[in-house]
Design a protein around this motif. Structure first.
Motif, mmCIF file in Angstrom:
data_model
loop_
_atom_site.group_PDB
_atom_site.id
_atom_site.type_symbol
_atom_site.label_atom_id
_atom_site.label_comp_id
_atom_site.label_asym_id
_atom_site.label_seq_id
_atom_site.Cartn_x
_atom_site.Cartn_y
_atom_site.Cartn_z
ATOM 1 N N GLU A 1 1.028 9.148 -6.287
ATOM 2 C CA GLU A 1 1.427 10.552 -6.169
ATOM 3 C C GLU A 1 2.357 10.940 -7.330
ATOM 4 O O GLU A 1 2.227 12.032 -7.900
ATOM 5 N N LEU B 1 0.833 -1.212 0.000
ATOM 6 C CA LEU B 1 0.000 0.000 0.000
ATOM 7 C C LEU B 1 0.865 1.259 0.000
ATOM 8 O O LEU B 1 0.499 2.273 -0.623
ATOM 9 N N SER B 2 1.990 1.189 0.694
ATOM 10 C CA SER B 2 2.906 2.345 0.677
ATOM 11 C C SER B 2 3.446 2.569 -0.733
ATOM 12 O O SER B 2 3.531 3.722 -1.207
ATOM 13 N N THR C 1 0.725 4.061 -2.905
ATOM 14 C CA THR C 1 0.517 5.481 -2.583
ATOM 15 C C THR C 1 1.592 6.356 -3.235
ATOM 16 O O THR C 1 1.289 7.403 -3.850
#
Length: 363
Positions: A198, A190-191, A194
């Motif tokens: 971005e 998930l990191s 993300t």
């Protein structure tokens, strides 16, 4: 207390204490061959009316007040002894009340003191042998039996509380393990998603090709995360039966029941394994609570195209018809039928539950 202030029995005692009151018939045995006077009938009725609330009160009264209840009941018996030897039943009731004193050593001391009082009253009042023999022999046996039964009930309740605590702690530990695994599994992916999202947003206006590549990486990372989650869930399911067998060993050992396992390595669909785990848990719970067994044998094997789980104990099985009407057994039958399996019972020697499930889940 009820609204009328009359003592009510705690629910855990059931209806048995009412049945024990039938022993009061000893008080009227004398009248089979001796015609009672009106005064005697009135006094006897008053004594029984006094005894009944004392008797019912003894099941729920505080221990400090129980001593006076035992004393008053014994005095009823001794007071009537010169006129009606059947009053020994009051002394027997007083002896049974001693079982509600804790700890057990105190209960035995009070019982011994009660029986010594009967002996002293017999000597001082020259009571008939029909009274003191019955009061001493039956009073001692009933009192000791009641104290032993009360201590066994306390031990059983303590064991059940410990079992529930172990199950609760095991559930908490399992939840924490799953939460930790999910965090470790999804946290990194998930990191990454993300960060790449971005970056794709920032590149969208300046470099569409690079932004498209980042979006493709996001898609691939998400698919990989989904695959890993599915693998993890599958792993939890496949560990269900083995975990339940391990838990059964632990719980039965705590109940001082010898455990013998004969397990074949079988690969089962998750649905079948879940049913087996739930039925094993219910069966073990019934053994601990009701069977009074000393040994439990758990077998898992394959017979042709069936996976067969057998749970056998050497305890008290009870009526087969009554067992089949119980909520626990009905739940087992429903689970077995839900996946096309069969559940059979055998109470000829202890209790044996045999669960047969097809190796493939039936639609």
């Amino acid at each position: 207390m009820t609204k009328l202030g009359f003592p009510r029995l705690p629910q855990r005692y059931g209806k048995a204490p009412y049945f024990w009151l039938l022993s009061l018939v000893m008080m009227v045995w004398k009248f089979v061959y001796v015609t009672p006077t009106t005064t005697e009938i009135l006094l006897l009725s008053a004594s029984i009316l006094l005894f009944l609330p004392l008797y019912l009160w003894s099941f729920s009264v505080q221990q400090s007040q129980l001593y006076s209840t035992i004393l008053m009941t014994a005095l009823l018996g001794i007071g009537w002894a010169p006129f009606n030897f059947g009053s020994s039943t009051f002394c027997i009731f007083a002896a049974s009340m001693c079982s509600r004193i804790s700890p057990g050593r105190s209960a035995y001391r009070v019982l011994a003191l009660l029986q010594l009082s009967v002996v002293a009253a017999t000597v001082l009042l020259a009571l008939p042998p029909q009274f003191w023999v019955t009061a001493l022999v039956f009073g001692t046996s009933v009192g000791v039996s009641a104290i032993i039964a009360a201590q066994l009930d306390l031990s059983k309740e303590s064991l059940l509380r410990k079992q529930e605590e172990v199950e609760y702690l095991a559930t908490l530990a399992e939840r924490e393990r799953i939460a930790r695994d999910m965090h470790d599994l999804l946290g990194h992916n998930l990191s990454v998603i993300t960060l790449k999202a971005e970056l794709a947003r920032k590149l969208f206006e300046r470099d569409a090709v690079a932004a498209k590549q980042e979006i493709q990486d996001i898609e691939q990372t998400a698919r990989q995360a989904l695959h890993e989650v599915r693998q993890a869930i599958s792993g939890y399911r496949s560990a269900g039966l083995s975990h339940e067998i391990k838990n059964a060993r632990h719980v039965l050992d705590a109940a001082q029941i010898q455990v013998v396992t004969e397990l074949e390595e079988l690969t089962l669909p998750a649905a079948l394994e879940n049913v087996m785990a739930l039925i094993l848990r219910e069966a073990v719970t019934n053994i601990i609570r009701h069977a009074q067994a000393s040994i439990c044998v758990i077998q898992l094997r394959r017979i042709t195209d069936q996976a067969v789980l057998s749970i056998r104990d050497d305890g008290i099985a009870g009526s087969l018809s009554a067992l089949k009407k119980g909520n626990g057994m009905l739940g087992m039958l429903e689970r077995a039928h839900s996946v096309g399996g069969q559940l059979t019972l055998d109470t000829s020697q202890g209790m044996q539950i045999v669960l047969s499930l097809p190796m493939e889940v039936q639609a």
